[in-house]
Design a protein around this motif. Structure first.
Motif, PDB file in Angstrom:
ATOM      1  N   ALA A 276       2.915   2.458   2.024  1.00  0.00           N
ATOM      2  CA  ALA A 276       3.003   3.152   3.299  1.00  0.00           C
ATOM      3  C   ALA A 276       4.406   3.683   3.541  1.00  0.00           C
TER       4      ALA A 276
ATOM      5  N   THR B 253      -2.603  14.454   3.947  1.00  0.00           N
ATOM      6  CA  THR B 253      -4.065  14.420   3.878  1.00  0.00           C
ATOM      7  C   THR B 253      -4.543  14.842   2.493  1.00  0.00           C
TER       8      THR B 253
ATOM      9  N   ASP C 156       0.805  -1.213   0.000  1.00  0.00           N
ATOM     10  CA  ASP C 156       0.000   0.000   0.000  1.00  0.00           C
ATOM     11  C   ASP C 156       0.844   1.273   0.000  1.00  0.00           C
TER      12      ASP C 156
ATOM     13  N   LYS D 256      -4.311   5.367  -4.016  1.00  0.00           N
ATOM     14  CA  LYS D 256      -4.411   5.989  -2.708  1.00  0.00           C
ATOM     15  C   LYS D 256      -4.780   7.465  -2.752  1.00  0.00           C
TER      16      LYS D 256
ATOM     17  N   ARG E 127      -7.001   7.526   2.755  1.00  0.00           N
ATOM     18  CA  ARG E 127      -6.861   7.137   4.159  1.00  0.00           C
ATOM     19  C   ARG E 127      -7.573   8.107   5.096  1.00  0.00           C
ATOM     20  N   PHE E 128      -7.699   9.381   4.663  1.00  0.00           N
ATOM     21  CA  PHE E 128      -8.277  10.406   5.524  1.00  0.00           C
ATOM     22  C   PHE E 128      -9.675  10.841   5.062  1.00  0.00           C
TER      23      PHE E 128
ATOM     24  N   ARG F 271       1.821   8.408   3.584  1.00  0.00           N
ATOM     25  CA  ARG F 271       0.763   8.086   4.539  1.00  0.00           C
ATOM     26  C   ARG F 271       0.407   9.269   5.437  1.00  0.00           C
TER      27      ARG F 271
ATOM     28  N   ASN G 107      -5.829  12.006   0.110  1.00  0.00           N
ATOM     29  CA  ASN G 107      -5.415  10.652   0.467  1.00  0.00           C
ATOM     30  C   ASN G 107      -6.651   9.914   0.983  1.00  0.00           C
TER      31      ASN G 107
END
Length: 249
Positions: free
Chosen positions: A137, A160, A135, A197, A210-211, A157, A208
């Motif tokens: 990271a 944002t 991923d 991502k 992730r956020f 990672r 991102n």
């Protein structure tokens, strides 16, 4: 034929445009990006998995197509050479390329190459198309600070979102209130970030995943970001639209 991701690398935009006309007739292979600069192409594939690279041999640069292949580190990606010189056929097949297409290629010949691509991937990876890498990271950017060799390392990672403003690129972090500023273009940094991502949702902004918190009334809300970010027309940002539709319940 399964669905495959491709990029095109050719120093002549007219050659890229010719191939894109053929790709428009073929739904199973999606061109994720096109490049005239081989170094930008290398930066892109470093973080974005692709199944196919169609590349010219004579790139009019410090590196040619065959050298570019040697610099490429992906394990499962297939190659098709697209060249105006028949003498490169032997070199290409010695490197186990799927096919060598001579410019300007007809659609029938192009379609044959795509069928060969499908066959090779099926044979080399039975029941399993080219995989995404980890991923990312542990991938990062080195942001230039004051001074020739001063750098600020930023992990993907931690980002944002990024945005372009007044000719500068602003990089927002979850781990630091400081907004980092770069002279790099929005497009060039997007090519370095993994598309799986990071999703572009307006002409000048990407986030991102992730956020990601929510999308409401044309605005994106992110974790660790106080302001809501205005999104562009979803019709112009297919990757963001697909992200919103995936696993929708």
């Amino acid at each position: 034929m399964r669905n495959y991701r491709a990029i095109i690398l050719d120093d002549q935009q007219s050659s890229i445009d010719h191939l894109m006309e053929h790709f428009q007739k073929l739904e199973q292979v999606r061109v994720e990006a096109e490049f005239t600069d081989p170094y930008r192409a290398l930066a892109y594939v470093r973080v974005n998995p692709v199944d196919l690279v169609i590349l010219d041999v004579d790139l009019q640069n410090r590196i040619d197509g065959l050298e570019w292949m040697s610099a490429f580190t992906g394990k499962h990606t297939k190659f098709i050479l697209y060249t105006g010189y028949r003498q490169f056929e032997d070199d290409g097949y010695m490197r186990n390329v799927v096919d060598v297409l001579l410019k300007p290629v007809s659609y029938q010949r192009f379609a044959t190459a795509m069928k060969r691509l499908d066959t090779e991937i099926r044979l080399s990876m039975p029941g399993n198309p080219a995989q995404d890498p980890d991923d990312h990271a542990n991938e990062y950017l080195n942001i230039r600070k004051d001074g020739k060799w001063n750098r600020r390392l930023v992990w993907f990672r931690e980002i944002t979102h990024i945005r372009s403003s007044n000719g500068y690129l602003l990089i927002h972090l979850a781990t630091d209130p400081e907004v980092l500023i770069s002279n790099a273009s929005f497009r060039s940094v997007m090519e370095m970030l993994p598309k799986r991502k990071f999703k572009q949702f307006s002409r000048s902004m990407a986030f991102n995943v992730r956020f990601f918190h929510s999308f409401t009334s044309g605005k994106v809300r992110l974790k660790h970001v106080s302001e809501e970010l205005p999104a562009g027309n979803l019709a112009n940002h297919a990757s963001f639209r697909e992200f919103l539709e995936t696993n929708s319940v």
